[in-house]
Design an enzyme around this catalytic site. Structure first.
Site, PDB file in Angstrom:
ATOM      1  N   GLU A 186      -0.464  -3.960  13.271  1.00 43.53           N
ATOM      2  CA  GLU A 186       0.991  -4.240  13.262  1.00 43.53           C
ATOM      3  C   GLU A 186       1.140  -5.485  13.900  1.00 43.53           C
ATOM      4  O   GLU A 186       0.844  -5.092  14.945  1.00 43.53           O
ATOM      5  CB  GLU A 186       1.926  -3.265  13.206  1.00 43.53           C
ATOM      6  CG  GLU A 186       3.140  -2.552  13.274  1.00 43.53           C
ATOM      7  CD  GLU A 186       4.069  -1.791  13.338  1.00 43.53           C
ATOM      8  OE1 GLU A 186       3.720  -0.973  13.830  1.00 43.53           O
ATOM      9  OE2 GLU A 186       4.945  -1.544  12.535  1.00 43.53           O
ATOM     10  N   LYS A 244       8.246  -3.583   6.029  1.00 46.04           N
ATOM     11  CA  LYS A 244       8.458  -2.339   5.888  1.00 46.04           C
ATOM     12  C   LYS A 244      10.202  -1.408   5.604  1.00 46.04           C
ATOM     13  O   LYS A 244      11.291  -2.546   6.121  1.00 46.04           O
ATOM     14  CB  LYS A 244       8.894  -2.314   7.725  1.00 46.04           C
ATOM     15  CG  LYS A 244       8.238  -0.402   8.700  1.00 46.04           C
ATOM     16  CD  LYS A 244       7.690  -0.952  10.186  1.00 46.04           C
ATOM     17  CE  LYS A 244       7.125  -0.316  11.112  1.00 46.04           C
ATOM     18  NZ  LYS A 244       7.291  -0.149  11.679  1.00 46.04           N
ATOM     19  N   CYS A 246       3.338   1.451   9.355  1.00 49.54           N
ATOM     20  CA  CYS A 246       2.952   2.515  10.628  1.00 49.54           C
ATOM     21  C   CYS A 246       3.977   3.486   9.727  1.00 49.54           C
ATOM     22  O   CYS A 246       3.945   4.532   9.200  1.00 49.54           O
ATOM     23  CB  CYS A 246       3.043   1.664  11.344  1.00 49.54           C
ATOM     24  SG  CYS A 246       2.702   2.532  13.112  1.00 49.54           S
TER      25      CYS A 246
HETATM   26  N1  LIG Z   1       4.989   1.231  14.573  1.00 49.26           N
HETATM   27  C1  LIG Z   1       5.392   2.054  14.260  1.00 49.26           C
HETATM   28  O1  LIG Z   1       6.028   2.069  12.809  1.00 49.26           O
HETATM   29  C2  LIG Z   1       5.077   3.490  14.853  1.00 49.26           C
HETATM   30  C3  LIG Z   1       5.152   4.798  14.216  1.00 49.26           C
HETATM   31  C4  LIG Z   1       5.140   5.627  15.244  1.00 49.26           C
HETATM   32  O2  LIG Z   1       4.570   5.684  16.578  1.00 49.26           O
HETATM   33  C5  LIG Z   1       5.209   7.426  14.437  1.00 49.26           C
HETATM   34  O3  LIG Z   1       5.760   8.211  15.552  1.00 49.26           O
HETATM   35  O4  LIG Z   1       5.829   7.449  13.497  1.00 49.26           O
END
Ligand SMILES: NC(=O)CCC(=O)C(=O)O
Length: 294
Positions: free
Chosen positions: A52, A129, A171
Site C-alpha cells: 500500500e 480502498k 489493508c
Molecule cells: N493502512 C491501513 O489500512 C492500516 C490498517 C490497520 O493497521 C488496521 O489495524 O486495520
C-alpha cells in the site's frame, strides 16, 4: 453447485510479494519498486504484489502531493507511477498488483487506489480502498484517512487470464469479511491485500485476519505489507504473508525489506473444500442475500 480446485484456479500460480518501505522521494520509490518487481520476476513468478502507498509517505497530509490521475484530474496530467507500473509489468512479463497510490479523480477527490496490470502492461482493473482507515486507540495508533481521502464503492474482482479470478482489497478492507466473501462467492481463488498495517494492531490482528479470510472462504490470502520504517515515519507492521485455504502460512516475512514467494495450487483448494465442505453446508436459506451471489 459450489466450486472446487481447478474450476477456480486453472493451474499452479507462483506469486511474489514485495515488502519495501516508501520514503519522501517519489522517483526513488518508483525506481525501487521497479527494481524489486524485476528481481521477483527473475525468480520465475507470474504474479507480483506491491504494498500500500508505495510511492508516498503513508500520511494523510501528504497524499494529495503524491496523487496521480488514472483517467483525468483537474490539475494533474502526469502519472509517472501508473506509467512505471504498466511498463514494469510488461518488461517483467507478469501480472502486477501495483500496491496502491493516491489517485486523483476528475472532481479532484483523492482515493487510495490499487491498479492491476497484465503481462502486456494493460490496465486490467483498479480498486479504490472501500473502508478508510479511521481508528483511534488511546496510547496507540491513531489515523484518519477520511481527513483527506474518499472511499471507493466497488468490490474489485480481476480475471488473470489463464489462471482465474482474484479479489482485491487494500489493508483495512481485510477487516470487512463481506468484501472477501463476496469476491470468493464470485469465484476468486485468492484475496490480495496491499497493506501498511501498524504496530499497535499488527501483533493481535494481522496474522489472524489473513488466516481467517483464507479459512472463511477456502481461498488463498496474500497480505503484502510495507516494511518497518524508523520513527517518525508511519510504523508499518511488515510480516507479509501468504495463507493457504487451510490457514497454513505458506510464505512469510519478518519486519525488514524482503520478497516472499509462494506457489498457489489448485489441488490445495480442492482438497480443503472436499475435506471441509462448508460451501455445501452454508445455510443460504437463512442468509439468502449472500446465497444469490453466485
Ligand atoms: N493502512 C491501513 O489500512 C492500516 C490498517 C490497520 O493497521 C488496521 O489495524 O486495520
Amino acid at each position: 453447485m459450489p466450486l472446487l480446485g481447478d474450476e477456480i484456479l486453472q493451474r499452479p500460480l507462483k506469486v511474489a510479494c514485495i515488502q519495501i518501505a516508501s520514503g519522501p522521494n517519489k522517483a526513488v520509490n518508483i525506481a525501487r519498486a521497479r527494481e524489486k518487481v524485476l528481481q521477483a520476476a527473475a525468480g520465475g513468478v507470474s504474479l507480483v504484489v506491491l504494498p500500500e502507498c508505495f510511492n508516498s509517505p503513508y500520511s494523510t497530509a501528504r497524499f494529495r502531493e503524491y496523487a496521480e490521475p488514472l483517467s483525468s484530474c483537474p490539475d494533474l496530467t502526469e502519472a509517472p507511477t501508473f506509467a512505471a507500473l504498466a511498463q514494469v509489468a510488461q518488461d517483467a512479463g507478469v501480472f502486477l498488483i501495483g500496491g496502491s497510490i493516491p489517485e486523483c479523480d476528475q472532481a479532484g477527490k483523492i482515493y487510495n487506489t490499487c491498479a492491476v496490470y497484465s503481462p502486456q502492461g494493460k490496465l486490467l482493473a483498479s480498486h479504490r480502498k472501500m473502508h478508510l482507515f479511521d481508528i483511534n486507540i488511546p496510547g496507540g495508533m491513531s489515523f484518519r484517512e477520511s481527513d483527506t481521502l474518499s472511499s471507493g464503492n466497488e468490490i474489485t474482482i480481476v480475471d488473470l487470464e489463464g489462471y482465474g479470478k482474484i479479489g482485491i482489497g487494500i489493508c483495512y478492507d481485510m477487516r470487512f469479511a463481506e468484501l472477501s466473501t463476496i469476491a470468493a462467492r464470485k469465484g476468486a481463488f485468492a484475496l490480495v491485500f496491499p497493506s501498511a498495517f501498524n504496530t499497535t494492531t499488527g501483533p493481535l490482528h494481522w496474522e489472524l485476519l489473513g488466516r481467517s479470510r483464507a479459512v472463511d472462504n477456502q481461498v488463498y490470502s496474500i497480505l503484502c505489507s510495507q516494511s518497518r520504517a524508523t520513527p517518525p515515519s508511519y510504523p508499518a507492521w511488515g510480516y507479509s504473508m501468504v495463507s493457504d485455504p487451510m490457514g497454513r502460512i505458506v510464505a512469510g516475512a519478518k519486519e525488514s525489506e524482503d520478497i516472499i514467494y509462494a506457489t498457489l495450487e489448485p489441488g490445495v483448494i480442492r482438497e480443503s473444500r472436499q475435506a471441509i465442505p462448508i460451501s455445501y453446508q452454508k445455510r443460504y436459506d437463512v442468509y439468502p442475500d449472500i446465497g444469490k451471489l453466485v
